[in-house]
Design an enzyme around this catalytic site. Structure first.
Site, PDB file in Angstrom:
ATOM      1  N   GLU A 288      41.420 -36.543  30.041  1.00 42.63           N
ATOM      2  CA  GLU A 288      41.630 -38.074  30.716  1.00 42.63           C
ATOM      3  C   GLU A 288      40.322 -38.288  31.093  1.00 42.63           C
ATOM      4  O   GLU A 288      39.706 -37.429  31.761  1.00 42.63           O
ATOM      5  CB  GLU A 288      42.642 -37.695  31.810  1.00 42.63           C
ATOM      6  CG  GLU A 288      43.035 -39.003  32.776  1.00 42.63           C
ATOM      7  CD  GLU A 288      43.735 -38.847  33.805  1.00 42.63           C
ATOM      8  OE1 GLU A 288      44.355 -39.466  34.603  1.00 42.63           O
ATOM      9  OE2 GLU A 288      43.940 -37.409  34.182  1.00 42.63           O
ATOM     10  N   LYS A 352      46.886 -46.563  30.831  1.00 47.04           N
ATOM     11  CA  LYS A 352      47.823 -45.900  31.339  1.00 47.04           C
ATOM     12  C   LYS A 352      49.024 -47.008  32.013  1.00 47.04           C
ATOM     13  O   LYS A 352      48.402 -48.034  32.532  1.00 47.04           O
ATOM     14  CB  LYS A 352      47.488 -44.949  32.557  1.00 47.04           C
ATOM     15  CG  LYS A 352      48.294 -44.116  33.129  1.00 47.04           C
ATOM     16  CD  LYS A 352      47.556 -43.195  34.161  1.00 47.04           C
ATOM     17  CE  LYS A 352      48.564 -42.486  34.895  1.00 47.04           C
ATOM     18  NZ  LYS A 352      47.841 -41.383  35.734  1.00 47.04           N
ATOM     19  N   CYS A 405      48.142 -38.130  31.886  1.00 38.91           N
ATOM     20  CA  CYS A 405      48.165 -37.517  33.387  1.00 38.91           C
ATOM     21  C   CYS A 405      49.702 -37.495  33.595  1.00 38.91           C
ATOM     22  O   CYS A 405      50.528 -36.825  32.668  1.00 38.91           O
ATOM     23  CB  CYS A 405      47.391 -38.273  34.257  1.00 38.91           C
ATOM     24  SG  CYS A 405      47.489 -37.301  35.895  1.00 38.91           S
TER      25      CYS A 405
END
Length: 531
Positions: A288, A352, A405
């Site tokens: 990430e 995301k 994440c």
């Protein structure tokens, strides 16, 4: 045991608080990295006995009579979340000058809020409390409901749901395919609370037999599921994944003076020759926000990536994506996964969707910024969420379900309507939390997403724990926490699911209904005995 149960039931004041807090904190030893699940046979009986003695004044009304039960569950939850989430404070120490003041809010404030869910669970259970196995069923049903609610209330934070404590190894993870993590949470509370019946005798035989049967089914299904996966005819492995774990210190990640060194390190690790006789990787995966700059600010980066990649190779990397405002609209930054081919072209991306409150964005931003608050990861001024989620097309005809994440802790995000995908792709940066239990807990929750979907999971973490996980939740390759390096693994095959996400929701609902009916019948029988 009856003497111990009686002593706990009759405890009051500070002793009762300490017992509840200690029982909750002890339960954390069942979670990674300890995995000592047997402690739950102590934690939950203590909670049951404390609730047996949690009676309010008959003249206080129903809310007043529920208050002792709520307080007992709240102290249990406070102990569980303080002991299980203290490591969140480590993220605030990365920029201690700006965020150290908030350490008590992370270490004590968040656990205090999350403990409200467990207080609500014990208060709900109290409404159907009885003196036999029914009260164990009531507690299990209430915990299942509140763990489910913890998954979406105020954007959701289902970290360390109780069900994970009953899954220390892949053999004990397979039931999640049928009942999901929230169903597992309810059944976990039932099984590990059952020994409390030995301290009060009533319903002990029935409760212990039921708990033993559930535990046996749990283990038995685990063996059958893993056997089914291992018995399937393996498809030829055409995809070889290389995971790069650079172990970049979080404090250096966005330092202007460190950016070239970090980028060069990523390129160097990615270009390492395979071991003798091993096939070269088809896909290279970085963690990430691995790129330490905006691609638009470093036009030569794509050409350097193309120079590193061999013909046919693809790079999958986390990055920050910039989107300029149009018509006076503010600039937007996204936590993104890029797919880059061997010619240095971006051939796919995914943003995301589920951002971390106070980490990546600030709830009630206008109000809270007046008080000087800002997101912890405010390098670019905070992130925006994706408008929608879709599979990410990789080379070789693969479609990945992106989980950036902590999106991996939400069961609902590992499935997409209209497309199952070929693998789960989890890029994360757990360097925020240092050498603490946090990365181990995060890995365990990602493992369960592979089990629930029966898809392999590819996980790249900046400082660990990076891993490739098969459809049975087994780690087939990885690097430990804190170690820098690379590893190559043939992508494990996916496996047909025997139970869909919709069926898991049905199973969860059925479990809650059955437990609630058991509790209600026992409560009614108790009232009739005293009438």
């Amino acid at each position: 045991m009856e003497r111990i149960a009686e002593s706990i039931m009759l405890s009051w004041g500070g002793k009762r608080m300490v017992l509840a807090f200690g029982a909750g904190a002890l339960a954390v030893l069942a979670l990674p990295p300890f995995n000592f699940f047997a402690v739950l046979f102590v934690s939950f009986p203590v909670l049951v006995w404390l609730l047996d003695g949690a009676s309010g004044s008959a003249e206080a009304g129903i809310v007043g009579r529920m208050r002792p039960a709520f307080a007992t569950g709240w102290w249990f939850g406070f102990g569980y979340f303080v002991a299980g989430l203290w490591w969140l404070g480590n993220a605030l120490l990365v920029d201690a000058d700006g965020f150290a003041w908030a350490l008590p809010l992370a270490v004590l404030g968040l656990p205090a809020l999350l403990a409200i869910f467990y207080g609500a669970a014990t208060a709900l259970a109290w409404l159907l409390w009885s003196d036999g196995v029914g009260r164990v069923a009531a507690l299990a049903a209430a915990f299942g409901v509140t763990e489910w609610a913890r998954g979406f209330v105020l954007t959701g934070f289902p970290w360390n749901a109780i069900g994970y404590a009953a899954m220390p190894a892949p053999l004990m993870m397979q039931s999640a395919e049928i009942v999901g993590i929230f169903g597992m949470s309810a059944l976990t509370v039932f099984v590990f609370s059952a020994p409390a019946l030995l301290g009060t005798r009533r319903g002990a035989v029935a409760g212990m037999v039921a708990a033993l049967l559930l535990f046996s089914l749990h283990i038995g299904y685990g063996w059958l599921a893993l056997h089914r996966i291992d018995s399937a005819d393996p498809a030829p492995a055409r995809t070889v994944v290389r995971i790069v774990q650079p172990a970049i210190d979080q404090s250096a990640k966005w330092d202007m003076a460190e950016r070239e060194r970090i980028f060069a390190r990523l390129l160097q690790f990615s270009a390492v020759s395979p071991r003798d006789g091993a096939p070269r990787p088809t896909h290279i995966v970085w963690p990430e926000t691995a790129l330490p700059f905006l691609l638009t600010e470093n036009p030569g980066a794509l050409s350097r990536i193309a120079g590193m990649l061999q013909v046919g190779q693809t790079l999958v990397t986390g990055a920050v994506r910039f989107e300029d405002g149009i018509g006076g609209a503010p600039q937007r930054f996204y936590n993104t996964i890029y797919v880059i081919d061997d010619e240095g072209q971006i051939i796919g991306s995914a943003d995301k969707a589920h951002l971390v409150p106070f980490g990546e964005y600030l709830p009630f931003e206008r109000l809270l910024r007046r008080f000087g608050l800002a997101p912890v990861a405010e390098t670019f001024g905070g992130f925006s969420a994706a408008d929608h989620r879709t599979t990410l097309s990789l080379s070789g005809g693969l479609n990945a379900v992106p989980l950036i994440c902590y999106e991996a802790i939400f069961p609902g995000l590992s499935t997409l309507s209209g497309s199952r995908g070929d693998l789960l792709l989890n890029l994360t940066n757990d360097a925020w939390y240092g050498m603490t239990p946090g990365p181990y807990q995060h890995l365990r929750q990602a493992q369960l997403r592979a089990v629930e979907t029966r898809l392999p999971l590819v996980r790249a973490a900046n400082s660990g724990i990076s891993a490739v996980i098969d459809a049975g939740g087994r780690v087939v390759g990885g690097l430990p926490l804190g170690e820098a390096g690379v590893f190559d693994v043939a992508l494990p095959p996916d496996t047909d699911t025997v139970w869909s996400a919709g069926n898991r929701r049905f199973s969860f609902g059925l479990i809650i209904v059955i437990l609630a009916m058991m509790a209600g019948f026992a409560r009614r029988s108790k009232i009739q005995r005293f009438d």
